[in-house]
Design an enzyme around this catalytic site. Structure first.
Site, PDB file in Angstrom:
ATOM      1  CG  HIS A 149       0.428  -1.299 -15.433  1.00 58.48           C
ATOM      2  ND1 HIS A 149       0.031  -2.667 -15.004  1.00 58.48           N
ATOM      3  CD2 HIS A 149       0.871  -0.986 -16.772  1.00 58.48           C
ATOM      4  CE1 HIS A 149       0.682  -3.096 -16.045  1.00 58.48           C
ATOM      5  NE2 HIS A 149       1.510  -2.560 -16.183  1.00 58.48           N
ATOM      6  N   GLY A 208       0.735  -1.200   0.006  1.00 61.97           N
ATOM      7  CA  GLY A 208       0.445   0.500   0.268  1.00 61.97           C
ATOM      8  C   GLY A 208       1.446   1.008   0.094  1.00 61.97           C
ATOM      9  CB  SER A 209       4.562   2.194  -1.538  1.00 59.56           C
ATOM     10  OG  SER A 209       4.067   2.197  -2.358  1.00 59.56           O
ATOM     11  CE  LYS A 240      -9.187 -12.219  -4.883  1.00 62.15           C
ATOM     12  NZ  LYS A 240      -8.616 -13.926  -5.613  1.00 62.15           N
TER      13      LYS A 240
HETATM   14  C1  GRF Z   1       1.933  -0.702  -7.688  1.00 61.13           C
HETATM   15  O1  GRF Z   1       3.238  -0.797  -9.116  1.00 61.13           O
HETATM   16  C2  GRF Z   1       0.702  -0.788  -8.890  1.00 61.13           C
HETATM   17  O2  GRF Z   1       1.310   0.384  -9.992  1.00 61.13           O
HETATM   18  C3  GRF Z   1       0.246  -1.662  -9.289  1.00 61.13           C
HETATM   19  O3  GRF Z   1       1.171  -2.404  -7.413  1.00 61.13           O
HETATM   20  C4  GRF Z   1       1.703  -1.547  -7.415  1.00 61.13           C
HETATM   21  C5  GRF Z   1       1.092  -1.845  -5.443  1.00 61.13           C
HETATM   22  O4  GRF Z   1       2.396  -1.266  -4.891  1.00 61.13           O
HETATM   23  N1  GRF Z   1      -0.776  -1.753  -9.417  1.00 61.13           N
HETATM   24  P1  GRF Z   1       1.765  -0.580  -3.504  1.00 61.13           P
HETATM   25  O5  GRF Z   1       1.097  -1.649  -2.551  1.00 61.13           O
HETATM   26  O6  GRF Z   1       1.070   0.491  -3.001  1.00 61.13           O
HETATM   27  O7  GRF Z   1       3.506   0.123  -2.950  1.00 61.13           O
END
Ligand code: GRF
Length: 210
Positions: free
Chosen positions: A111, A14-15, A93
């Site tokens: 993405h 969830g960064s 999901k």
């Molecule tokens: C990110 O690279 C985003 O582009 C992708 O999933 C990853 C999630 O990273 N959809 P985080 O959990 O927000 O750190």
């Protein structure tokens, strides 16, 4: 307190969710996170959200007898939290039709590559960066797009690019791209808060600031 309410869906660390919260706290995004939802009870994002007293809820389809029950539950929750927009931040999901219909043009995803390249089923995490490095492209980046029934296919709202260097590894590339995600996602969400996004088929137009 800002009224534009985000429901952040995340499956992992969830960064991006944290970057959105930081953008809110530092006045770069005029919204609030109304609820954080995860299909994974052990997701770091839920633990983090609880530390700052954000509603953090584990919901997954296997808790329900039918897919319809699952979707109805999600829709009720989203309405309870007065959700204006769903923001996917590493949610693994697929989003079901009932949510797509209830939030037309109001479900965003990020993405870690420049779509329409390096997207689609199975293209997540390090797989994306491995494919980017194997292809020899000199640029990669991030794509914020609206969500439709297919993975990584909806209309593109915003993109930002970074160079792929000769000595980049999956790790260095994913760090560069993730940091770009953290800067880009709040900017894209703010366009919706400001009502500047116009969707015409596959094309998104950004109206000038009033
Ligand atoms: C990110 O690279 C985003 O582009 C992708 O999933 C990853 C999630 O990273 N959809 P985080 O959990 O927000 O750190």
């Amino acid at each position: 307190m800002p009224t534009f309410s985000l429901a952040v869906f995340a499956s992992g660390h969830g960064s991006n969710c944290q970057a959105i919260q930081t953008a809110i706290e530092t006045g770069r995004l005029d919204a609030r996170i109304g609820v954080v939802i995860s299909n994974n009870p052990n997701a770091g994002v839920l633990a983090w959200a609880k530390t700052i007293a954000l509603p953090a809820i584990h919901v997954s389809s296997d808790q329900f007898a039918t897919t319809m029950d699952f979707h109805n539950h999600l829709l009720t929750m989203l309405s309870d939290f007065k959700t204006d927009m769903i923001v996917l931040a590493g949610y693994l999901k697929k989003i079901g039709k009932p949510l797509l219909e209830a939030f037309p043009g109001r479900i965003l995803n990020i993405h870690p590559a420049l779509l329409p390249s390096f997207g689609g089923k199975g293209m997540f995490g390090r797989h994306v960066h491995e494919a980017v490095l194997a292809s020899g492209v000199r640029l990669t980046g991030v794509t914020v797009h609206l969500v439709d029934e297919e993975y990584d296919r909806g209309p593109i709202v915003m993109q930002a690019a970074v160079d792929v260097s000769d000595d980049d590894t999956v790790e260095s590339l994913s760090a560069k791209v993730l940091s770009l995600e953290h800067r880009t996602y709040p900017l894209a969400i703010q366009l919706f808060v400001d009502g500047r996004v116009e969707i015409a088929g596959r094309k998104v137009r950004i109206r000038n600031k009033q």
